[in-house]
Design a protein around this motif. Structure first.
Motif, PDB file in Angstrom:
ATOM      1  N   SER A  85     -38.888  15.121  22.461  1.00  0.00           N
ATOM      2  CA  SER A  85     -37.941  15.411  23.544  1.00  0.00           C
ATOM      3  C   SER A  85     -38.070  14.422  24.690  1.00  0.00           C
ATOM      4  N   GLU A  86     -39.290  14.016  25.014  1.00  0.00           N
ATOM      5  CA  GLU A  86     -39.464  13.043  26.092  1.00  0.00           C
ATOM      6  C   GLU A  86     -38.918  11.679  25.695  1.00  0.00           C
ATOM      7  N   PHE A  88     -36.385  11.221  23.638  1.00  0.00           N
ATOM      8  CA  PHE A  88     -34.932  11.371  23.708  1.00  0.00           C
ATOM      9  C   PHE A  88     -34.465  11.266  25.163  1.00  0.00           C
ATOM     10  N   ALA A  89     -35.176  11.922  26.063  1.00  0.00           N
ATOM     11  CA  ALA A  89     -34.826  11.843  27.483  1.00  0.00           C
ATOM     12  C   ALA A  89     -34.916  10.404  27.971  1.00  0.00           C
ATOM     13  N   SER A  90     -35.929   9.691  27.551  1.00  0.00           N
ATOM     14  CA  SER A  90     -36.094   8.290  27.939  1.00  0.00           C
ATOM     15  C   SER A  90     -34.952   7.430  27.409  1.00  0.00           C
ATOM     16  N   ILE A  92     -31.880   8.464  26.705  1.00  0.00           N
ATOM     17  CA  ILE A  92     -30.698   8.811  27.487  1.00  0.00           C
ATOM     18  C   ILE A  92     -30.754   8.119  28.847  1.00  0.00           C
ATOM     19  N   GLN A 144     -31.170  19.851  23.451  1.00  0.00           N
ATOM     20  CA  GLN A 144     -31.932  18.649  23.765  1.00  0.00           C
ATOM     21  C   GLN A 144     -31.297  17.856  24.908  1.00  0.00           C
ATOM     22  N   ARG A 147     -32.453  19.779  27.866  1.00  0.00           N
ATOM     23  CA  ARG A 147     -33.885  19.520  28.032  1.00  0.00           C
ATOM     24  C   ARG A 147     -34.107  18.129  28.616  1.00  0.00           C
ATOM     25  N   ALA A 148     -33.347  17.136  28.154  1.00  0.00           N
ATOM     26  CA  ALA A 148     -33.480  15.772  28.688  1.00  0.00           C
ATOM     27  C   ALA A 148     -33.214  15.757  30.180  1.00  0.00           C
ATOM     28  N   LEU A 152     -35.916  14.622  32.984  1.00  0.00           N
ATOM     29  CA  LEU A 152     -35.619  13.521  33.906  1.00  0.00           C
ATOM     30  C   LEU A 152     -35.609  13.956  35.368  1.00  0.00           C
ATOM     31  N   HIS A 158     -39.134  22.100  30.522  1.00  0.00           N
ATOM     32  CA  HIS A 158     -39.851  21.458  29.417  1.00  0.00           C
ATOM     33  C   HIS A 158     -41.358  21.577  29.648  1.00  0.00           C
TER      34      HIS A 158
END
Length: 160
Positions: A85-86, A88-90, A92, A144, A147-148, A152, A158
């Motif tokens: 998940s982290e 994916f956030a990165s 994005i 997700q 969550r992102a 962020l 999260h």
């Protein structure tokens, strides 16, 4: 950055649609504070062509037709790169910070995505090595995305 979701197959009313809508609503409320907004969810019917190759090609044409000009494209494919998940956030955040105005996440039909799309994609990711029905993928990617945004923005949603 405007974030769109493209899906082959329609969610009928019921618990799957309600849950996906709940996470997309959370994303649309929390995202603008960090520069992300939900632009649209595009659903197209599955192709009725007789061969898988033709179905994938027809569905890819619908995706390409719906893409905003100069948008980023993320494909969801079981053979894509697995991210936590982290990560994916990165991803994005890096796309948001690249200066592009639009990003589309694409969910293929039962046969998957046409190979021609892979060369046009800015990223190809998977939600695990298992195959998921598009209804569940819609819920998973909606969650997700939310969550992102929480990762962020430093929100405690999260937890590791």
């Amino acid at each position: 950055m405007r974030v769109g979701l493209f899906a082959v197959g329609r969610l009928k009313g019921g618990s799957e649609k309600d849950l996906a809508a709940r996470y997309l609503d959370r994303f649309s409320k929390a995202g603008p504070a960090i520069g992300l907004e939900l632009s649209r969810v595009t659903e197209v019917p599955e192709s009725r062509a007789s061969s898988a190759e033709t179905r994938k090609r027809e569905e890819a044409a619908l995706l390409e037709k719906s893409l905003p000009d100069a948008s980023l494209l993320i494909l969801l494919d079981e053979r894509g790169k697995a991210l936590d998940s982290e990560g994916f956030a990165s991803l994005i955040a890096s796309f948001r910070d690249s200066g592009k105005r639009d990003m589309v996440l694409a969910i293929g039909g039962a046969d998957g995505l046409d190979p021609s799309l892979h060369g046009k994609a800015d990223a190809v990711i998977c939600l695990g090595k298992m195959t998921w029905p598009h209804q569940l993928v819609r819920i998973l990617i909606a969650e997700q995305l939310y969550r992102a945004v929480t990762i962020l923005s430093g929100h405690p949603y999260h937890r590791v």
